[in-house]
Design a protein around this motif. Structure first.
Motif, PDB file in Angstrom:
ATOM      1  N   SER A 283    -102.279  57.935 -40.468  1.00  0.00           N
ATOM      2  CA  SER A 283    -103.614  58.502 -40.630  1.00  0.00           C
ATOM      3  C   SER A 283    -103.663  59.964 -40.221  1.00  0.00           C
ATOM      4  N   PHE A 284    -104.684  60.663 -40.734  1.00  0.00           N
ATOM      5  CA  PHE A 284    -104.852  62.093 -40.501  1.00  0.00           C
ATOM      6  C   PHE A 284    -106.042  62.324 -39.577  1.00  0.00           C
ATOM      7  N   GLY A 285    -105.802  63.051 -38.497  1.00  0.00           N
ATOM      8  CA  GLY A 285    -106.918  63.390 -37.617  1.00  0.00           C
ATOM      9  C   GLY A 285    -106.435  64.106 -36.378  1.00  0.00           C
TER      10      GLY A 285
ATOM     11  N   LEU B  11    -114.501  66.179 -38.880  1.00  0.00           N
ATOM     12  CA  LEU B  11    -113.273  66.923 -38.623  1.00  0.00           C
ATOM     13  C   LEU B  11    -113.573  68.422 -38.653  1.00  0.00           C
ATOM     14  N   GLY B  12    -113.059  69.135 -37.664  1.00  0.00           N
ATOM     15  CA  GLY B  12    -113.384  70.560 -37.534  1.00  0.00           C
ATOM     16  C   GLY B  12    -112.190  71.461 -37.774  1.00  0.00           C
ATOM     17  N   GLY B  13    -112.288  72.660 -37.255  1.00  0.00           N
ATOM     18  CA  GLY B  13    -111.275  73.694 -37.480  1.00  0.00           C
ATOM     19  C   GLY B  13    -110.032  73.487 -36.620  1.00  0.00           C
ATOM     20  N   ALA B  14    -109.164  74.496 -36.624  1.00  0.00           N
ATOM     21  CA  ALA B  14    -107.874  74.329 -35.955  1.00  0.00           C
ATOM     22  C   ALA B  14    -107.297  75.666 -35.532  1.00  0.00           C
TER      23      ALA B  14
ATOM     24  N   ARG C 191    -105.455  76.466 -44.445  1.00  0.00           N
ATOM     25  CA  ARG C 191    -105.198  75.036 -44.237  1.00  0.00           C
ATOM     26  C   ARG C 191    -105.483  74.734 -42.782  1.00  0.00           C
ATOM     27  N   CYS C 192    -106.106  73.601 -42.538  1.00  0.00           N
ATOM     28  CA  CYS C 192    -106.358  73.241 -41.142  1.00  0.00           C
ATOM     29  C   CYS C 192    -105.054  72.863 -40.455  1.00  0.00           C
ATOM     30  N   MET C 193    -103.949  72.738 -41.228  1.00  0.00           N
ATOM     31  CA  MET C 193    -102.648  72.413 -40.644  1.00  0.00           C
ATOM     32  C   MET C 193    -101.730  73.640 -40.609  1.00  0.00           C
TER      33      MET C 193
ATOM     34  N   LEU D 250    -121.302  62.367 -52.529  1.00  0.00           N
ATOM     35  CA  LEU D 250    -120.363  63.435 -52.153  1.00  0.00           C
ATOM     36  C   LEU D 250    -121.090  64.770 -52.227  1.00  0.00           C
ATOM     37  N   LYS D 251    -120.936  65.557 -51.172  1.00  0.00           N
ATOM     38  CA  LYS D 251    -121.506  66.915 -51.171  1.00  0.00           C
ATOM     39  C   LYS D 251    -120.333  67.893 -51.176  1.00  0.00           C
ATOM     40  N   PRO D 252    -120.019  68.457 -52.360  1.00  0.00           N
ATOM     41  CA  PRO D 252    -118.888  69.393 -52.441  1.00  0.00           C
ATOM     42  C   PRO D 252    -119.201  70.705 -51.713  1.00  0.00           C
ATOM     43  N   SER D 253    -118.164  71.477 -51.472  1.00  0.00           N
ATOM     44  CA  SER D 253    -118.393  72.832 -50.972  1.00  0.00           C
ATOM     45  C   SER D 253    -119.033  73.626 -52.100  1.00  0.00           C
ATOM     46  N   GLU D 254    -120.043  74.402 -51.769  1.00  0.00           N
ATOM     47  CA  GLU D 254    -120.734  75.197 -52.807  1.00  0.00           C
ATOM     48  C   GLU D 254    -119.812  76.273 -53.377  1.00  0.00           C
ATOM     49  N   LYS D 255    -118.689  76.531 -52.670  1.00  0.00           N
ATOM     50  CA  LYS D 255    -117.757  77.561 -53.179  1.00  0.00           C
ATOM     51  C   LYS D 255    -116.836  76.991 -54.244  1.00  0.00           C
TER      52      LYS D 255
ATOM     53  N   PHE E 194    -117.449  64.150 -42.434  1.00  0.00           N
ATOM     54  CA  PHE E 194    -117.550  65.599 -42.626  1.00  0.00           C
ATOM     55  C   PHE E 194    -116.183  66.208 -42.380  1.00  0.00           C
ATOM     56  N   VAL E 195    -115.823  67.195 -43.205  1.00  0.00           N
ATOM     57  CA  VAL E 195    -114.626  68.006 -42.953  1.00  0.00           C
ATOM     58  C   VAL E 195    -115.037  69.456 -43.159  1.00  0.00           C
ATOM     59  N   GLY E 196    -114.750  70.301 -42.170  1.00  0.00           N
ATOM     60  CA  GLY E 196    -115.122  71.714 -42.279  1.00  0.00           C
ATOM     61  C   GLY E 196    -114.856  72.407 -40.958  1.00  0.00           C
ATOM     62  N   SER E 197    -115.616  73.461 -40.686  1.00  0.00           N
ATOM     63  CA  SER E 197    -115.397  74.230 -39.459  1.00  0.00           C
ATOM     64  C   SER E 197    -115.929  73.462 -38.242  1.00  0.00           C
ATOM     65  N   THR E 198    -115.432  73.817 -37.071  1.00  0.00           N
ATOM     66  CA  THR E 198    -115.885  73.154 -35.837  1.00  0.00           C
ATOM     67  C   THR E 198    -117.362  73.401 -35.595  1.00  0.00           C
TER      68      THR E 198
ATOM     69  N   ILE F  29    -119.030  64.939 -46.830  1.00  0.00           N
ATOM     70  CA  ILE F  29    -119.329  66.382 -46.940  1.00  0.00           C
ATOM     71  C   ILE F  29    -118.000  67.121 -46.772  1.00  0.00           C
ATOM     72  N   VAL F  30    -117.669  67.980 -47.716  1.00  0.00           N
ATOM     73  CA  VAL F  30    -116.296  68.523 -47.753  1.00  0.00           C
ATOM     74  C   VAL F  30    -116.266  70.056 -47.777  1.00  0.00           C
ATOM     75  N   PRO F  31    -115.112  70.639 -47.375  1.00  0.00           N
ATOM     76  CA  PRO F  31    -114.986  72.097 -47.290  1.00  0.00           C
ATOM     77  C   PRO F  31    -114.390  72.700 -48.572  1.00  0.00           C
ATOM     78  N   PHE F  32    -114.171  74.033 -48.535  1.00  0.00           N
ATOM     79  CA  PHE F  32    -113.695  74.705 -49.757  1.00  0.00           C
ATOM     80  C   PHE F  32    -112.182  74.667 -49.927  1.00  0.00           C
ATOM     81  N   ASN F  33    -111.434  74.412 -48.839  1.00  0.00           N
ATOM     82  CA  ASN F  33    -110.007  74.759 -48.916  1.00  0.00           C
ATOM     83  C   ASN F  33    -109.141  73.756 -49.679  1.00  0.00           C
ATOM     84  N   PHE F  34    -109.618  72.528 -49.850  1.00  0.00           N
ATOM     85  CA  PHE F  34    -108.905  71.569 -50.713  1.00  0.00           C
ATOM     86  C   PHE F  34    -109.943  70.930 -51.647  1.00  0.00           C
TER      87      PHE F  34
ATOM     88  N   GLU G   2    -108.405  82.324 -31.780  1.00  0.00           N
ATOM     89  CA  GLU G   2    -109.371  81.871 -32.801  1.00  0.00           C
ATOM     90  C   GLU G   2    -108.699  81.486 -34.110  1.00  0.00           C
ATOM     91  N   GLU G   3    -109.409  80.646 -34.863  1.00  0.00           N
ATOM     92  CA  GLU G   3    -108.901  80.266 -36.191  1.00  0.00           C
ATOM     93  C   GLU G   3    -109.076  81.476 -37.119  1.00  0.00           C
ATOM     94  N   ILE G   4    -107.991  81.950 -37.705  1.00  0.00           N
ATOM     95  CA  ILE G   4    -108.082  83.139 -38.575  1.00  0.00           C
ATOM     96  C   ILE G   4    -108.299  82.707 -40.019  1.00  0.00           C
TER      97      ILE G   4
HETATM   98  P1  NAD Z   1    -117.723  74.997 -43.434  1.00  0.00           P
HETATM   99  O1  NAD Z   1    -117.905  74.312 -42.138  1.00  0.00           O
HETATM  100  O2  NAD Z   1    -118.301  76.353 -43.594  1.00  0.00           O
HETATM  101  O3  NAD Z   1    -118.347  74.111 -44.629  1.00  0.00           O
HETATM  102  C1  NAD Z   1    -118.059  72.745 -44.761  1.00  0.00           C
HETATM  103  C2  NAD Z   1    -119.250  72.057 -45.422  1.00  0.00           C
HETATM  104  O4  NAD Z   1    -120.401  72.209 -44.589  1.00  0.00           O
HETATM  105  C3  NAD Z   1    -119.607  72.638 -46.777  1.00  0.00           C
HETATM  106  O5  NAD Z   1    -119.882  71.594 -47.677  1.00  0.00           O
HETATM  107  C4  NAD Z   1    -120.833  73.495 -46.499  1.00  0.00           C
HETATM  108  O6  NAD Z   1    -121.750  73.503 -47.583  1.00  0.00           O
HETATM  109  C5  NAD Z   1    -121.481  72.837 -45.299  1.00  0.00           C
HETATM  110  N1  NAD Z   1    -122.117  73.786 -44.365  1.00  0.00           N
HETATM  111  C6  NAD Z   1    -121.772  75.081 -44.130  1.00  0.00           C
HETATM  112  N2  NAD Z   1    -122.566  75.609 -43.170  1.00  0.00           N
HETATM  113  C7  NAD Z   1    -123.415  74.641 -42.783  1.00  0.00           C
HETATM  114  C8  NAD Z   1    -124.456  74.567 -41.820  1.00  0.00           C
HETATM  115  N3  NAD Z   1    -124.788  75.615 -41.064  1.00  0.00           N
HETATM  116  N4  NAD Z   1    -125.122  73.402 -41.676  1.00  0.00           N
HETATM  117  C9  NAD Z   1    -124.810  72.327 -42.432  1.00  0.00           C
HETATM  118  N5  NAD Z   1    -123.832  72.349 -43.374  1.00  0.00           N
HETATM  119  C10 NAD Z   1    -123.140  73.481 -43.544  1.00  0.00           C
HETATM  120  O7  NAD Z   1    -116.154  74.997 -43.743  1.00  0.00           O
HETATM  121  P2  NAD Z   1    -115.391  75.729 -44.923  1.00  0.00           P
HETATM  122  O8  NAD Z   1    -115.420  77.203 -44.671  1.00  0.00           O
HETATM  123  O9  NAD Z   1    -115.837  75.218 -46.230  1.00  0.00           O
HETATM  124  O10 NAD Z   1    -113.906  75.174 -44.679  1.00  0.00           O
HETATM  125  C11 NAD Z   1    -112.993  75.751 -43.791  1.00  0.00           C
HETATM  126  C12 NAD Z   1    -112.993  75.056 -42.451  1.00  0.00           C
HETATM  127  O11 NAD Z   1    -112.724  73.666 -42.628  1.00  0.00           O
HETATM  128  C13 NAD Z   1    -111.886  75.555 -41.526  1.00  0.00           C
HETATM  129  O12 NAD Z   1    -112.434  75.691 -40.239  1.00  0.00           O
HETATM  130  C14 NAD Z   1    -110.834  74.469 -41.574  1.00  0.00           C
HETATM  131  O13 NAD Z   1    -110.009  74.384 -40.444  1.00  0.00           O
HETATM  132  C15 NAD Z   1    -111.698  73.268 -41.711  1.00  0.00           C
HETATM  133  N6  NAD Z   1    -110.956  72.143 -42.244  1.00  0.00           N
HETATM  134  C16 NAD Z   1    -110.601  71.159 -41.374  1.00  0.00           C
HETATM  135  C17 NAD Z   1    -109.846  70.091 -41.816  1.00  0.00           C
HETATM  136  C18 NAD Z   1    -109.428  69.017 -40.844  1.00  0.00           C
HETATM  137  O14 NAD Z   1    -108.850  68.045 -41.289  1.00  0.00           O
HETATM  138  N7  NAD Z   1    -109.695  69.132 -39.564  1.00  0.00           N
HETATM  139  C19 NAD Z   1    -109.466  70.005 -43.156  1.00  0.00           C
HETATM  140  C20 NAD Z   1    -109.868  71.010 -44.036  1.00  0.00           C
HETATM  141  C21 NAD Z   1    -110.620  72.086 -43.559  1.00  0.00           C
END
Ligand code: NAD
Length: 486
Positions: free
Chosen positions: A443-445, A249-252, A282-284, A174-179, A225-229, A148-153, A376-378
């Motif tokens: 490795s990345f983490g 993997l979460g936010g930063a 970027r999370c970095m 694979l579940k892409p970001s809907e954005k 999973f990669v996305g927000s915390t 499950i992946v985020p929008f930023n990459f 906070e993460e901006i």
């Molecule tokens: P997000 O958490 O909003 O979304 C990530 C994924 O989760 C998407 O596919 C989305 O459809 C799904 N999702 C969103 N809300 C959900 C919910 N309530 N329940 C279940 N699934 C849900 O993240 P984003 O806005 O797409 O990406 C930005 C975030 O990702 C930032 O916080 C950034 O730091 C983080 N990020 C972290 C890393 C890392 O390596 N730690 C890498 C890239 C991005």
């Protein structure tokens, strides 16, 4: 009218419609134009994809790894061949600049190169543990896995998981970001062209409902999973409560410590590039700079560098209007609390792209550790400068932050750099490097609230996540008098 046809799922080697009639608009942050309608999937669609992956697993997992990686040698060549098209698509759907997008595809190529080296890295171990008794370990594929992946990459983060998980013998949903779903559709086509058998890789588009369904699905063995915390915690809890392995993997909130002996121009260029690259999404990204002692001369240069960054030219857009407003609100709040805005990126418009969502580079000085911009993460091109008298005060601020993805120090003092590497509470540390992303095979983490689960998502560490270890103990007694050579 949308520029591209509606975005479908990719299941068992074919693009297919989702079963719901629901859709979301995919808008380009560059100019606000409609790119596509994303078809939203239901649990039923996920079931079909998982069944296809499950059916493909016996044959794919039994294909020798040296054969499986041939697909990725070809996939790498296809990424190289299509780099321009992939980079343009990435830029259109995400808003980053073309050169940032091309760099993202270069990184996908590097990730794929690593996967082609996996046969060299996953040889097991064997030892005669007692006379005639041998213990042996093998890395075995897990089964159907999800990413499950985020929008930023839009391309790189999917490719953190796809080549390694698949080369190691798993089948994936694979579940892409809907954005930003368009790059993933293109990736599916390239994998197919590279010779990946149908069903090994499937794309199921959707939002929360599909993420929850993945965490609940009895035939999915592992979830990355990669996305927000906030969402990483939800996914980690839900997937593991269903007895799956999960790496989330979460936010930063990454801190750069700038010491008075840092080389001014190099430091300023790195700070400005780290906070503004990919529009700070970027999370970095450097989000907070801690100036230790007298660093005014460096801050001046950071402002000069920031002023050279021009939205719509060498600075892309942020993902949408909501993000633009959130980032601007952070800046306004810091100003009202007494921080000084040295370079102000609010109210940015790019001529000819009035519906694009841009925030200019922003440098905020005299930020105190209690302010939201310090904590906070901006996720925008903003750097908050906090000043301290000592390195230990700076480290206390870094350590107190709940995240722990990355931290960097700028100094010419090796002993001090080592001290900071030891004391910083982050998984990835830079010394005179603004974006300390470890390159393959490292490795990345991150640590703390930037990652939940054991191990890292890329590099050698990912082998443990995408395989399970089989241990066999064997004892053979040769039959007396039998000589097979006779
Ligand atoms: P997000 O958490 O909003 O979304 C990530 C994924 O989760 C998407 O596919 C989305 O459809 C799904 N999702 C969103 N809300 C959900 C919910 N309530 N329940 C279940 N699934 C849900 O993240 P984003 O806005 O797409 O990406 C930005 C975030 O990702 C930032 O916080 C950034 O730091 C983080 N990020 C972290 C890393 C890392 O390596 N730690 C890498 C890239 C991005």
């Amino acid at each position: 009218m949308a520029k591209y046809p509606s975005t479908q799922n990719f299941i068992n080697g074919k693009f297919v419609d989702a079963s719901t009639k629901k859709s979301l608009k995919v808008i380009s942050p560059l100019d606000g134009n409609l790119l596509s309608e994303l078809q939203l999937s239901s649990r039923k669609d996920l079931d079909v994809a998982v069944a296809a992956a499950k059916a493909a697993f016996p044959s794919w997992s039994k294909t020798p790894i040296k054969e499986r990686v041939q697909v990725f040698f070809r996939y790498k060549t296809l990424l190289e061949k299509h780099i321009k098209e992939l980079a343009e698509l990435c830029s259109e759907e995400n808003g980053k600049t073309y050169s940032e997008s091309a760099a993202e595809i270069e990184k996908c190529i590097e990730l794929t190169e690593f996967a082609t080296s996996l046969p060299q890295l996953i040889t097991g171990e064997v030892l005669e543990v007692s006379r005639g008794v041998e213990c042996r370990t093998e890395h075995v594929p897990i089964g159907v896995v999800a990413s499950i992946v985020p929008f930023n990459f839009p391309s790189m983060v999917p490719n953190w998981t796809i080549p390694n998980a698949l080369a190691l013998g798993n089948c994936m949903i694979l579940k892409p970001s809907e954005k930003v779903p368009l790059s993933c559709a293109k990736i599916a086509l390239l994998l197919q062209e590279a010779g990946l058998p149908d069903g090994v890789f499937n794309v199921v588009n959707g939002d929360v409902e599909i993420v929850e369904a993945i965490c609940d699905h009895p035939d999915i063995e592992a979830v990355s999973f990669v996305g927000s915390t906030k969402v990483a915690k939800i996914v980690y809890q839900r997937a593991t409560s269903n007895y799956k392995r999960c790496l989330a993997l979460g936010g930063a909130k990454n801190h750069l410590l700038v010491l008075p002996d840092a080389i001014p121009t190099m430091t300023a260029m790195n700070v400005a590039a780290s906070m503004s690259g990919c529009a700070g999404q970027r999370c970095m990204a450097a989000s907070a700079m801690i100036g230790v002692g007298e660093v005014d001369h460096i801050i001046e240069k950071i402002c000069d560098e920031a002023r050279k960054i021009v939205p719509g030219e060498n600075l892309g857009a942020v993902i949408n209007k909501e993000s633009q407003e959130r980032i601007e609100k952070y800046i306004t709040e810091a100003e009202s609390q007494g921080a000084k805005i040295l370079v102000d990126g609010r109210n940015t418009k790019v001529a000819g792209k009035e519906n694009g969502t841009y925030v200019g580079p922003t440098v905020i000085d005299y930020v105190t550790p209690e302010m939201s911009v310090a904590k906070e993460e901006i996720f925008g091109p903003v750097i908050s400068i906090i000043r301290t008298k000592t390195v230990d005060e700076a480290l206390a601020i870094e350590n107190n932050n709940p995240y722990g993805n990355a931290a960097s120090v700028f100094t010419q003092n090796g002993g001090m750099a080592r001290y900071i590497i030891d004391k910083a509470s982050a998984g990835m540390i830079g010394v005179n490097v603004g974006v300390p992303v470890p390159r393959e095979p490292f490795s990345f983490g991150g640590w703390n609230e930037s990652k939940f689960g054991v191990g890292d998502i890329t590099g050698k560490s990912s082998i443990e996540f995408w395989t399970k270890l089989k241990k066999s103990t064997t004892k053979w007694n040769a039959e007396a008098g039998v000589n097979w050579m006779s």
